[in-house]
Write an enzyme that holds these catalytic residues in place. Structure first.
Site, PDB file in Angstrom:
ATOM      1  N   ASN B  57      25.762  -6.777  28.061  1.00  0.00           N
ATOM      2  CA  ASN B  57      27.144  -7.505  28.081  1.00  0.00           C
ATOM      3  C   ASN B  57      28.182  -6.550  28.712  1.00  0.00           C
ATOM      4  O   ASN B  57      29.390  -7.458  28.933  1.00  0.00           O
ATOM      5  CB  ASN B  57      27.301  -7.664  26.478  1.00  0.00           C
ATOM      6  N   ARG B  60      31.070  -7.225  31.521  1.00  0.00           N
ATOM      7  CA  ARG B  60      31.994  -8.231  31.369  1.00  0.00           C
ATOM      8  C   ARG B  60      32.711  -8.519  30.323  1.00  0.00           C
ATOM      9  O   ARG B  60      33.782  -9.067  30.132  1.00  0.00           O
ATOM     10  CB  ARG B  60      31.625  -9.631  32.056  1.00  0.00           C
ATOM     11  N   ALA B 122      24.488 -25.921  20.245  1.00  0.00           N
ATOM     12  CA  ALA B 122      25.887 -25.537  19.572  1.00  0.00           C
ATOM     13  C   ALA B 122      27.074 -26.463  20.225  1.00  0.00           C
ATOM     14  O   ALA B 122      27.873 -26.819  19.524  1.00  0.00           O
ATOM     15  CB  ALA B 122      26.024 -24.147  19.678  1.00  0.00           C
ATOM     16  N   CYS B 174      -1.357 -29.389  33.408  1.00  0.00           N
ATOM     17  CA  CYS B 174      -2.488 -29.231  34.361  1.00  0.00           C
ATOM     18  C   CYS B 174      -1.914 -28.297  35.639  1.00  0.00           C
ATOM     19  O   CYS B 174      -2.585 -27.533  36.161  1.00  0.00           O
ATOM     20  CB  CYS B 174      -2.887 -30.558  35.176  1.00  0.00           C
ATOM     21  N   CYS B 439      29.820 -40.742  20.301  1.00  0.00           N
ATOM     22  CA  CYS B 439      31.014 -41.354  19.792  1.00  0.00           C
ATOM     23  C   CYS B 439      31.265 -42.791  19.788  1.00  0.00           C
ATOM     24  O   CYS B 439      32.314 -43.059  19.450  1.00  0.00           O
ATOM     25  CB  CYS B 439      32.137 -40.364  20.489  1.00  0.00           C
TER      26      CYS B 439
END
Lengths: 346, 644
Positions: B57, B60, B122, B174, B439
């Site tokens: 990490n 950055r 998320a 397969c 929505c």
């Protein structure tokens, strides 16, 4: 000037830089590792560029700034601790900058850049100027171009920001392109269609290219009086002219427009706009009346955007990988538009 | 007279100090975003991240240093920010945003939510929570040099799920088991093999030759016969891979010969497969040992970038099997290992097994470095892209807080400027989709499945949770009796899990009412009974594009929004997670192509189609059509991309 590549990358570096090596490759990372960069100006934009270059893993970064930390600059920038008032800005930024990546040699220099002798600049592969006057930028650009040092300039004025680069007359780089391979399909009259294996769709090839850049002086002195230039005006980002106005303000007042003197500065800005555009043979309508509202102070998110683009251009130039933006990038934080455009001789 | 505080009008500056905002994620985008928020003047910030810091990490996520590796991202991010802004009021949660504690009431505390996530599950969840709470959401994502920001406001714009997104590419069984043609097939096979030997055995992750391969026969009876024959042979099909391995004490040589010699020889007997394909070449352990010669180490690349020979990978296979065997033994009875790209023996094992298989199938072998990318779904990432995107997020936030949400845009960051010179491309936001299954006012979907062989558990996990993004679904059958099929309360309907849908009278035309109370979301599911779904396909959502093949350009309207590389919300570094990670993005390509207008009632004239690039595969996946906004008479058409 060839960047010396050290051939062995340590395990520590490989682990830390893993995600970027996977993007731009090991060669690019090695070139970065061999590059020294000078960064002038540690305000909001400077801090962003410093962060980006240090994280990228350059060999060394020199932070040059003669100014002192004020209460305001503490809030403007994330490298300077709140306790550092009165200290030199570069000095104050040094510790947190170094913590970003201990593998980079970060130095602070408190001199005025105008007082630096020519040979000072020669130790760097790239020079990045922020918060500098037009004359200074032109002079440093001229000097560095002679010695094949890459030059970058950038500033943020309120919601607006720009970046300029001069990578010299012959900047060589590579571009990675996917190898186009078509899988062969045979006609089959017995059973379902089958493909021959072995073709790896992810193979790429490196293509060598060259780009040529003009000086800042030439880029800023484009002639707008001829017909051809006038006809291209419609497609020209207005920010180019805004830049001229703001650089003139900086030269005349020795500082940038400040919210504390908003009224006076706004009036002066409009006056400068009229003068500058008239001198170019253009209408002052080009920059609408309310342009003044959006160019005061450095906005942190705008510094982040411009600093990100500028930082990446430095990385590209040093690593000699991927087409550089030629030669200006203008960001308008109100519109969210970021434009790359070329100003200079064809 | 305009009063400025820095660049901002005083009223805006004051509202920034007062309002509370939520940042979901403290990784690449999150670190940059937190910094921008406090420097801009936001005072009350809450940040949540379930992950811990990893050394990869550090290139950055600049709020973290080496000494913080292993610690909570949210916690360390908060501490680092306080270093340069001690007056900021930051609350950090080392937790998953999908935890029911973070209910609609929690979300209502905020004026604005900003996602800085790396997975779709998320994102779907936060999308629904923000819709339920009616809070504006700024969504974003990055991958390599590319990035994107957009704004989601209930009733005004599309929500995150209005446009269907391509799901992660899967390969037919397969192909994995019998006829791999690309390195990725071999890598997937190797990961399956890991699970079969050392991890959780999964019926969908078979590695042995597939005798039910549709290619083998036109005649279903033949396939049937062959399947029975192999049972009678007493070979692979009857004994599980793990049991067999255990019976040999995980003997590496025996394992090697079974997987890379015996099974391959078996495949060769299925001659129809090899009529048009190059046949695989079995390996023999002893023969390879004879070939073994010391490997030249070439100096310029990373150690992991070396490509060994067959002998080298055989050795690696053997060593990693031994290591994994003892790791398994150390864990005790009934233990299982979870594959993790950052666990060296696990990565070694997949590298070796995948390469041996590639060699068998005449593919060029790959380095550990490359295999790790593919096996671990690693998305390359750099600081600058995240810096730009996080800057744009805050600029959109300022518009929202100024009450200028109609100024908000979707903004794309390209690698190179487009033909109109734009590197950052703002586009008008789309209105909500009328038939969005999230929505829309009464969302409905139609699902094709076989009611006789779909388990209730599969409905819950694979369809409602994985496909439709619910976290805690409650399902009622609309059968006039309100029969409860699934309850989100633990244990209540557990007995139903192993039964089939048809056992509850669910048949063609049945309707299920599905509620997720946490997300304040109700979905009506119409069931279509279907007996001839494709092999390996358990269900199909009507109206979705097929997952597997790249979609033909004309077929699909597809929204290019940040999604994520992981389908699950597990942290990258958690010990239970499949260690797949990082942000992925579907963005517009650099090219805009003018094209003729198409039949779409939402379209107005004067637009262009844009090609989408899948960040992972680099292929253009679909074209997206956009609405051209009516412009004010004197407004410069500079910030809106007009599309046919």
């Amino acid at each position: 000037k060839r960047v010396k590549e050290e051939s062995i990358i340590s395990e520590e570096e490989a682990a830390q830089y893993d995600r970027q090596i996977r993007l731009w490759g090991l060669d690019a990372q090695k070139r970065l590792r061999g590059s020294r960069v000078l960064l002038v100006g540690l305000r909001g934009l400077g801090a962003e560029v410093a962060k980006n270059l240090i994280l990228a893993g350059v060999k060394g970064l020199t932070l040059l700034d003669h100014e002192q930390v004020t209460e305001e600059s503490c809030r403007a920038q994330f490298l300077i601790p709140v306790t550092a008032q009165g200290q030199n800005r570069a000095q104050a930024s040094l510790e947190r900058a170094q913590y970003l990546n201990p593998m980079v040699e970060v130095k602070a220099d408190t001199d005025r850049v105008e007082t630096k002798p020519d040979k000072f600049f020669l130790q760097f592969e790239a020079v990045c100027l922020t918060g500098c006057s037009r004359d200074l930028m032109v002079r440093v650009d001229q000097l560095c171009a002679q010695h094949n040092i890459k030059v970058f300039c950038g500033d943020v004025f309120g919601y607006h920001g720009y970046m300029f680069s001069d990578l010299g007359q012959e900047h060589n780089y590579v571009e990675e392109k996917p190898k186009v391979v078509k899988p062969k399909t045979d006609e089959s009259n017995d059973g379902p269609e089958a493909k021959k294996p072995k073709v790896d769709p992810n193979e790429t090839t490196m293509i060598k290219k060259t780009a040529s850049f003009c000086s800042l002086k030439v880029a800023l002195e484009v002639d707008w009086t001829n017909e051809k230039a006038k006809s291209s005006l419609k497609r020209t980002p207005v920010d180019y002219f805004l830049l001229h106005v703001l650089l003139k303000f900086r030269t005349d007042k020795g500082r940038d427009p400040h919210p504390e003197s908003f009224e006076a500065d706004a009036t002066l800005l409009r006056q400068i706009r009229d003068d500058v555009l008239e001198a170019m043979g253009l209408s002052s309508e080009l920059l609408p009346h309310d342009f003044v509202s959006y160019c005061f102070s450095e906005m942190a998110p705008v510094c982040a955007v411009v600093g990100g683009v500028l930082g990446q251009e430095v990385v590209k130039a040093l690593s000699q990988r991927d087409a550089p933006h030629k030669n200006f990038f203008f960001f308008d934080g109100m519109k969210g538009s970021g434009v790359v455009d070329y100003f200079g001789p064809k | 007279m305009v009063q400025l505080v820095g660049s901002l009008r005083k009223e805006l500056a004051d509202s920034l100090s007062a309002c509370r905002v939520l940042v979901v994620g403290a990784g690449g985008i999150g670190c940059e975003l937190l910094k921008n928020l406090v420097l801009t003047g936001f005072k009350n910030i809450e940040v949540i991240d379930l992950d811990i810091i990893d050394v990869s990490n550090l290139n950055r996520q600049f709020l973290f240093q080496k000494k913080h590796v292993g610690k909570s991202k949210a916690q360390v991010a908060k501490e680092s920010v306080l270093q340069f802004c001690p007056t900021a009021n930051i609350t950090a949660y080392h937790d998953s945003i999908m935890n029911p504690e973070y209910n609609v009431e929690f979300f209502r505390n905020f004026m604005l939510v900003m996602n800085a996530l790396d997975n779709r599950a998320a994102r779907n969840h936060v999308n629904r929570m923000c819709l339920a709470a009616d809070i504006p959401l700024i969504e974003s994502g990055t991958a390599g040099y590319l990035g994107q920001v957009t704004v989601i406001k209930k009733g005004l714009t599309e929500c995150y799920e209005c446009q269907p997104k391509p799901t992660q590419k899967t390969f037919p069984g397969c192909t994995i088991r019998n006829t791999p043609s690309e390195p990725i097939h071999c890598i997937v096979w190797a990961k399956y093999l890991f699970n079969q030997l050392f991890g959780e055995e999964d019926a969908d992750q078979e590695v042995s030759p597939d005798t039910a391969d549709p290619e083998l026969s036109w005649n279903p009876a033949d396939t049937e016969a062959r399947a029975t024959a192999s049972d009678q042979d007493g070979d692979i099909k009857r004994v599980s891979t793990k049991d067999w391995a255990r019976s040999t004490g995980y003997d590496a040589v025996k394992l090697f010969n079974k997987l890379f010699k015996d099974d391959i020889q078996y495949l060769l007997t299925m001659d129809k497969l090899w009529k048009k394909r190059k046949a695989p070449l079995p390996l023999d352990w002893l023969e390879i040992q004879k070939l073994a010669c010391p490997q030249e180490v070439t100096g310029t690349g990373l150690k992991d970038q070396q490509v060994l020979g067959v002998a080298g990978y055989s050795q690696l296979f053997s060593r990693s099997v031994e290591t994994l065997r003892s790791m398994l033994a150390d864990k005790g009875d009934g233990a299982e290992l979870v594959w993790d790209k950052d666990d060296p023996p696990a990565m070694d094992f997949v590298t070796a097994a995948a390469n041996l298989r590639m060699h068998i199938f005449s593919m060029n072998m790959k380095s550990r470095f490359d295999i790790k990318s593919m096996a671990g779904n690693i998305i390359p990432a750099i600081a600058t892209t995240n810096a730009v995107i996080a800057g744009l997020i805050v600029l959109e936030a300022l518009k929202i807080l100024s009450g200028d949400v109609e100024q908000c845009r979707t903004i794309f960051l390209n690698k190179q400027p487009n033909p109109r010179k734009k590197l950052l491309v703002p586009c008008a936001l789309d209105p909500p989709s009328a038939n969005c299954y999230v929505c829309a006012s009464k969302p409905e979907v139609t699902v094709k499945l076989n009611v006789h062989n779909t388990l209730v558990l599969a409905l819950q996990d694979k369809i409602l949770k994985e496909k439709f993004g619910m976290v805690a679904p409650d399902v009622q059958i609309e059968d006039g009796k309100g029969t409860i099929l699934i309850s989100s309360e633990e244990g209540e309907t557990e007995a139903n899990n192993s039964k089939f849908l048809s056992d509850f009278g669910i048949r063609h035309g049945s309707r299920l009412q599905v509620d997720d109370f946490l997300q304040d979301y109700t979905l009506l599911v119409n069931v279509i009974h279907c007996e001839d779904l494709e092999k390996d396909v358990e269900f199909e959502v009507v109206g979705d594009a097929p997952d597997k093949a790249p979609t033909p350009p004309s077929a699909q309207e597809d929204k290019n929004v940040a999604n994520g590389n992981k389908d699950s919300a597990e942290p990258s570094t958690s010990s239970k997670a499949p260690a797949e990670q990082d942000d992925v993005l579907i963005v517009d390509s650099d090219e805009e192509e003018p094209s003729s207008s198409t039949m779409d009632v939402r379209m107005e004239s004067g637009g262009h189609k844009r090609k989408l690039h899948d960040a992972e595969t680099g292929e253009a996946s679909a074209k997206r059509q956009r609405l051209d906004q009516p412009l004010a008479a004197d407004e410069e058409d500079d910030d809106i991309i007009a599309l046919d």
